[in-house]
Design an enzyme around this catalytic site. Sequence first.
Site, PDB file in Angstrom:
ATOM      1  N   PRO A  12      15.093 -47.420  -4.897  1.00  0.00           N
ATOM      2  CA  PRO A  12      14.502 -48.337  -5.923  1.00  0.00           C
ATOM      3  C   PRO A  12      13.314 -48.984  -5.750  1.00  0.00           C
ATOM      4  O   PRO A  12      12.557 -49.588  -6.742  1.00  0.00           O
ATOM      5  CB  PRO A  12      15.702 -49.499  -5.755  1.00  0.00           C
ATOM      6  CG  PRO A  12      16.593 -49.178  -4.536  1.00  0.00           C
ATOM      7  CD  PRO A  12      16.094 -47.878  -4.200  1.00  0.00           C
ATOM      8  N   GLU A  52      22.352 -49.276   2.782  1.00  0.00           N
ATOM      9  CA  GLU A  52      21.243 -50.068   2.538  1.00  0.00           C
ATOM     10  C   GLU A  52      19.930 -49.362   2.473  1.00  0.00           C
ATOM     11  O   GLU A  52      18.867 -50.027   2.129  1.00  0.00           O
ATOM     12  CB  GLU A  52      21.436 -51.155   3.730  1.00  0.00           C
ATOM     13  CG  GLU A  52      22.511 -52.159   3.891  1.00  0.00           C
ATOM     14  CD  GLU A  52      23.133 -52.526   2.446  1.00  0.00           C
ATOM     15  OE1 GLU A  52      22.484 -53.226   1.787  1.00  0.00           O
ATOM     16  OE2 GLU A  52      24.307 -52.167   2.109  1.00  0.00           O
ATOM     17  N   ARG A 107      14.006 -28.256 -16.961  1.00  0.00           N
ATOM     18  CA  ARG A 107      14.003 -28.098 -18.013  1.00  0.00           C
ATOM     19  C   ARG A 107      12.475 -27.755 -18.714  1.00  0.00           C
ATOM     20  O   ARG A 107      12.258 -27.156 -19.645  1.00  0.00           O
ATOM     21  CB  ARG A 107      14.762 -29.157 -19.010  1.00  0.00           C
ATOM     22  CG  ARG A 107      14.388 -30.375 -19.175  1.00  0.00           C
ATOM     23  CD  ARG A 107      15.168 -31.044 -20.013  1.00  0.00           C
ATOM     24  NE  ARG A 107      15.262 -30.814 -21.309  1.00  0.00           N
ATOM     25  CZ  ARG A 107      14.224 -31.221 -22.178  1.00  0.00           C
ATOM     26  NH1 ARG A 107      12.963 -31.606 -21.402  1.00  0.00           N
ATOM     27  NH2 ARG A 107      14.010 -30.790 -23.392  1.00  0.00           N
ATOM     28  N   ASP A 113       9.220 -32.285 -27.309  1.00  0.00           N
ATOM     29  CA  ASP A 113      10.165 -33.419 -27.019  1.00  0.00           C
ATOM     30  C   ASP A 113       9.499 -34.760 -27.333  1.00  0.00           C
ATOM     31  O   ASP A 113       8.120 -34.687 -26.983  1.00  0.00           O
ATOM     32  CB  ASP A 113      10.416 -33.236 -25.543  1.00  0.00           C
ATOM     33  CG  ASP A 113      11.566 -32.478 -25.196  1.00  0.00           C
ATOM     34  OD1 ASP A 113      12.348 -32.228 -26.056  1.00  0.00           O
ATOM     35  OD2 ASP A 113      11.547 -31.657 -24.100  1.00  0.00           O
TER      36      ASP A 113
HETATM   37  N1  4GX Z   1      16.388 -45.077  -8.071  1.00  0.00           N
HETATM   38  N2  4GX Z   1      19.598 -46.505  -5.247  1.00  0.00           N
HETATM   39  C1  4GX Z   1      19.242 -45.445  -2.832  1.00  0.00           C
HETATM   40  C2  4GX Z   1      19.866 -46.309  -0.814  1.00  0.00           C
HETATM   41  C3  4GX Z   1      18.195 -46.577  -0.554  1.00  0.00           C
HETATM   42  C4  4GX Z   1      17.757 -47.935  -0.716  1.00  0.00           C
HETATM   43  C5  4GX Z   1      16.257 -47.821  -0.055  1.00  0.00           C
HETATM   44  C6  4GX Z   1      16.428 -45.340   0.096  1.00  0.00           C
HETATM   45  C7  4GX Z   1      15.717 -46.749   0.230  1.00  0.00           C
HETATM   46  C8  4GX Z   1      17.858 -45.733  -6.933  1.00  0.00           C
HETATM   47  C9  4GX Z   1      17.323 -45.918  -8.198  1.00  0.00           C
HETATM   48  C10 4GX Z   1      18.845 -46.752  -6.115  1.00  0.00           C
HETATM   49  C11 4GX Z   1      20.200 -47.333  -4.525  1.00  0.00           C
HETATM   50  C12 4GX Z   1      19.636 -45.018  -4.419  1.00  0.00           C
HETATM   51  C13 4GX Z   1      20.004 -47.685  -2.835  1.00  0.00           C
HETATM   52  N3  4GX Z   1      17.785 -45.414  -0.235  1.00  0.00           N
HETATM   53  N4  4GX Z   1      17.324 -44.771  -6.266  1.00  0.00           N
HETATM   54  N5  4GX Z   1      20.121 -46.192  -2.127  1.00  0.00           N
HETATM   55  N6  4GX Z   1      17.612 -46.863  -8.878  1.00  0.00           N
HETATM   56  O1  4GX Z   1      19.189 -47.759  -6.960  1.00  0.00           O
HETATM   57  O2  4GX Z   1      16.462 -44.275  -6.962  1.00  0.00           O
END
Ligand code: 4GX
Length: 249
Positions: free
Chosen positions: A89, A116, A154, A169
């Site tokens: 995120p 986490e 794609r 698209d």
């Molecule tokens: N877009 N998540 C990853 C664990 C995490 C946290 C910090 C690496 C660093 C998300 C999103 C997402 C939740 C996937 C936390 N991994 N990933 N996860 N939105 O929310 O990509």
Amino acid sequence: MKVDIVTIFPEMVGAALATGIIGRAIAGGRLDVAVHDLRDATTDRHRVVDDVPFGGGPGMVLKPEPLFASVEAIRAARGEPAAVILTSPDGRRFTHAEAERLSRLPHVVVLCGRYEGVDERVRQHLATEELSIGDYVLTGGELPALVIVDAVARLLPGVVGDEQSVARDSFARGSLDFPQYTRPAEFRGLGVPPVLLSGHHREIERWRRREALRRTIERRPDLLKDGVRDRDDAALLQELLEQREKGAE
Ligand code: 4GX
């Protein structure tokens, strides 16, 4: 294009990729995807991939050793990747422009974060970039990895049957799609815009461009600022914006 995905849920990722257009691209050899179980890169008897955070606090963190070992095994078996992507995120937002950029790379690795997060040394010394698919919190990086691979695949030549449809698209053009209708021409008393039944291709094209722009002004005006437009579209846009001004008075 080669893609390697590192995850603690290889069955979930593998099953999603085996289906539909992406499954066909893999079967046809246009896309070479390998899914790797992070636990296969552990060396302890219990195949542990996570641990408690230093400094305390809730939840678990993905340990660095299995992630580094997994990418090193991928390097040895499949060659040096052009990018090692961590789904997170905190990453830069994944957009259609990012999908186009990645589709031009010969080989990418995607690391799926869990819990986490991951040890900061993975972010700094293993991943070459971090991508987020949007501002919401998921339980893991598997769905983001699948979203990224789907959007990128794609765009590869021959993956979607109709090359023209990919070029047209919505996000490639910088506007939303025009309204689509199919048979029947009347459904529960609801008709279809007569121009679509007229057979006048030039008028149909113009109607579609106008409706696409109208919808974009209405729903996603942010897309219009950096869209590339030809003279006809610029004129249509001007016309719609003027109509809107009048409507607002
Ligand atoms: N877009 N998540 C990853 C664990 C995490 C946290 C910090 C690496 C660093 C998300 C999103 C997402 C939740 C996937 C936390 N991994 N990933 N996860 N939105 O929310 O990509």
